[in-house]
Design a protein around this motif. Structure first.
Motif, short mmCIF file in Angstrom:
data_model
loop_
_atom_site.label_atom_id
_atom_site.label_comp_id
_atom_site.label_asym_id
_atom_site.label_seq_id
_atom_site.Cartn_x
_atom_site.Cartn_y
_atom_site.Cartn_z
N TRP A 314 0.86 -1.19 0.00
CA TRP A 314 0.00 0.00 0.00
C TRP A 314 0.89 1.24 0.00
N PRO A 317 -0.51 8.39 1.54
CA PRO A 317 -1.04 8.70 2.87
C PRO A 317 -2.30 7.89 3.17
N LYS A 318 -2.67 7.83 4.46
CA LYS A 318 -3.81 7.02 4.86
C LYS A 318 -5.10 7.41 4.15
N THR A 319 -5.26 8.70 3.86
CA THR A 319 -6.50 9.16 3.23
C THR A 319 -6.55 8.82 1.74
N ARG A 321 -4.65 6.03 0.18
CA ARG A 321 -3.84 4.83 -0.03
C ARG A 321 -4.26 4.11 -1.30
#
Length: 487
Positions: A314, A317-319, A321
Motif C-alpha cells: 500500500w 497517505p492514509k486518506t 492509499r
C-alpha cells in the motif's frame, strides 16, 4: 473404589481389569475378580483391608491405563507390599510389558501374585513360570492377530468394507451403499476444487457456513476436505492395509503391501474426474494466504527482472492509499531494481492479455499442449501396468500362503494380462484432437474473463488459478501469461 490414606504400613493391592469385548465373557467380570482376590487374601491370613485398583473397559495391549498408572505411583511411593491379579493377562498380554512391570515391582520389593497360575514372583520358580506363561500368552496373541489379519485380507480381496463407512456411503452388511444426500456433497466438493478452483479452506468454510455436517456431525476442516479429495473409494477402488497401526504413531506402509481392488465399490466420482483432481493436488505451490487474498493476481504474479513473487503493498497517505504490486526481492532485500505498479492497472493489463490470447491461440501452442497431454497419458498408462503387475504379485503371495485358490490366482493373471494388453494398445493409439483442445482452451479463457467482470474477486481468482500457472510482469503493459495444461 475404596478411598485410602497412606499410613506407615504397606498394603496389599488388588488389580482388576476388563476390556469392552470381555464384559459378557464368563469368568472375567470385575465383581468375580474382586471376590476371588479377597477370598485368596482371607485364605492367606492377610487381615488388612486391601486396596482396589480397577480398570473398567481397558485393553491389555498397552500399559496406559488410569488405575494401573495410579497403582504404579503407589508402588513408587513404597506403600504397596503385594499385588494380586486373578490371571496373568489381567495385568498385560505382552511378555516385554510384564517383565518391565515385574522388574519395577522387584526394585521396590513388591511381590506379584497371580492366583490362577499359583505363583509368587518372590520365588525363583515363580519368576520362571511367569516368563514361560508370558511367552505362551504372547505367542497365542500373535497367532490370533495373524488369523484376524488373514480373514480381513480375504474379505478385502472380496470387496468387503472393513471399517467405518466414509462420507457419501452407508455400511450395510459389510458393503458400501451410496448415501444420496451425502454423495451430492461429495460431487460438489470435487467440482468446487477442480472446476471452481476453491482450496481446502474455502471448501470447508462454505460447507460449514451452509450448516452441512461431516459424517461425525462435526465441522469440516482443511484435513477432512483433503482426505475426501484423495480417497480412492469415490472412484470405486478399495484400498486396505495401507496404514500400520500397530504402534501409537501410525505409519504408511510400502504400496506393495496394500490390498488394492479396482472397481470393487459403487463409485460417486468418475475415474477421469478423480484422476484430474489428483494431478492438481501436487501442482503449483501457492501460499494459503495468497489463495484467499482479495487481490486477483496474488500468488500468481512474478517479477520479469528477477523472477521473484510480486505481492500487494500500500502506497501513499492514509486518506489516499492505493494498492500496488511490488517485487518481494525489491521490497524485502533491495536486490531487484523493479519498480512498483498500480494494482488496478496490472489487473487491467492481465484481462486484456487474456482477451488477446483467446484470439491468438496458434497451432504451435496447441501442438505443444497436445504433446504434454500425450506424455501425461503415457505416464498414466505405465502406472496402470505397474499397478496390475503389483496386484498379481500380491495374489501370488496370497496363494503361496494358502489364502486363495489356484483358480483365483489364474483369474488375476488373466486380468493382469488383459489390462497390460489394453494399456499397451491405448499407448500406441493415443492421439489428441487439436481442434477440440483449442476450443477447450478458448472456452476456459472466456469463462475466466466473464468471472473477472462479474464475480467477487476471491471467486474470480479461484477460476483464474484453474487456467493460469503464472503471470510475469516485465514493464508497463508488457506481461506474459503462462497457462496451465488444460487436460
Amino acid at each position: 473404589m475404596n478411598e485410602f490414606s497412606l499410613e506407615n504400613a504397606r498394603s496389599v493391592a488388588l488389580y482388576c481389569r476388563v476390556s469392552t469385548d470381555e464384559q459378557a465373557r464368563e469368568g472375567v467380570s470385575l465383581d468375580e475378580q474382586q471376590d476371588r482376590l479377597k477370598a485368596y487374601c482371607r485364605a492367606m491370613g492377610w487381615d488388612e483391608i486391601p486396596l482396589l485398583f480397577i480398570d473398567d473397559g481397558y485393553s491389555a495391549k498397552n500399559l496406559d491405563r488410569p488405575q494401573l498408572n495410579k497403582l504404579l505411583k503407589e508402588v513408587d511411593k513404597g506403600t504397596i507390599s503385594r499385588i494380586l491379579v486373578t490371571k496373568l493377562d489381567r495385568l498385560s498380554r505382552r511378555l516385554l510389558d510384564l517383565l518391565k512391570l515385574i522388574d519395577t515391582f522387584q526394585d521396590h520389593k513388591v511381590s506379584f501374585i497371580s492366583i490362577s497360575e499359583s505363583f509368587d514372583t518372590n520365588t525363583p520358580s515363580g519368576r520362571l513360570t511367569l516368563q514361560v506363561l508370558g511367552a505362551v500368552a504372547e505367542f497365542e496373541r500373535e497367532r490370533i492377530r495373524e488369523r484376524v489379519f488373514d480373514n480381513m485380507l480375504h474379505a478385502a480381496n472380496q470387496g468387503k468394507w472393513l471399517t467405518q463407512s466414509p462420507y457419501g456411503y452407508d455400511l450395510i452388511n459389510k458393503e458400501l451403499v451410496i448415501n444420496d444426500t451425502e454423495s451430492k456433497v461429495v460431487k460438489r466438493v470435487f467440482d468446487l476444487y477442480l472446476q471452481k478452483g476453491f482450496g481446502y479452506y474455502s471448501i470447508a468454510k462454505q460447507l460449514n457456513e451452509e450448516g452441512i455436517p461431516s459424517k461425525q456431525k462435526k465441522e469440516w476442516s482443511i484435513r477432512s476436505i483433503k482426505l475426501m479429495l484423495t480417497n480412492p473409494v469415490y472412484k470405486g477402488t478399495l484400498v486396505w492395509n495401507r496404514i500400520d497401526r500397530s504402534n501409537q504413531k501410525q505409519v504408511e506402509k510400502d504400496d506393495e503391501e496394500w490390498v488394492v481392488v479396482e472397481h470393487a465399490l459403487p463409485l460417486i466420482i468418475d475415474e477421469h474426474t478423480w484422476e484430474a483432481v489428483q494431478k492438481k493436488i501436487p501442482g503449483k505451490k501457492i501460499h494459503p494466504r495468497s489463495k484467499t487474498s482479495p487481490h486477483l493476481l496474488g500468488g500468481l504474479l512474478k517479477c520479469g527482472r528477477c523472477c521473484a513473487a510480486m505481492s500487494i503493498s500500500w502506497m501513499g497517505p492514509k486518506t489516499k492509499r492505493r494498492r500496488v504490486y511490488r517485487c518481494s526481492a525489491n521490497k524485502n532485500k533491495g536486490t531487484c531494481t523493479s519498480k512498483w505498479y498500480n494494482a488496478s492497472d496490472v489487473e487491467s493489463w492481465f484481462k486484456r492479455g487474456l482477451q488477446q490470447l483467446s484470439k491468438s491461440i496458434n497451432q504451435s501452442y496447441v501442438i505443444m499442449i497436445a504433446s504434454q497431454v500425450k506424455e501425461e497419458e503415457k505416464r498414466e498408462i505405465q502406472q496402470q501396468i505397474h499397478s496390475a503387475k503389483n496386484r498379481y504379485k500380491r495374489k501370488v503371495e496370497a496363494y503361496t500362503a494358502g489364502l486363495i485358490e489356484l483358480k483365483d490366482l489364474q483369474a488375476e493373471k488373466d486380468r493382469m494380462e488383459r489390462l497390460v494388453e489394453e494399456a499397451k494398445n491405448r499407448e500406441s493409439t493415443t492421439s489428441v484432437n487439436t481442434s477440440e483442445l483449442e476450443d477447450k482452451v478458448n472456452k476456459k479463457i472466456a469463462t475466466v474473463i466473464d468471472a473477472i467482470d462479474n464475480l467477487p474477486v476471491v471467486e474470480a481468482k479461484s477460476l483464474v488459478q484453474t487456467l493460469v500457472e503464472k503471470v510475469v510482469l516485465y514493464e508497463e503493459k508488457n506481461i506474459e501469461i503462462v497457462l496451465l495444461n488444460p487436460s
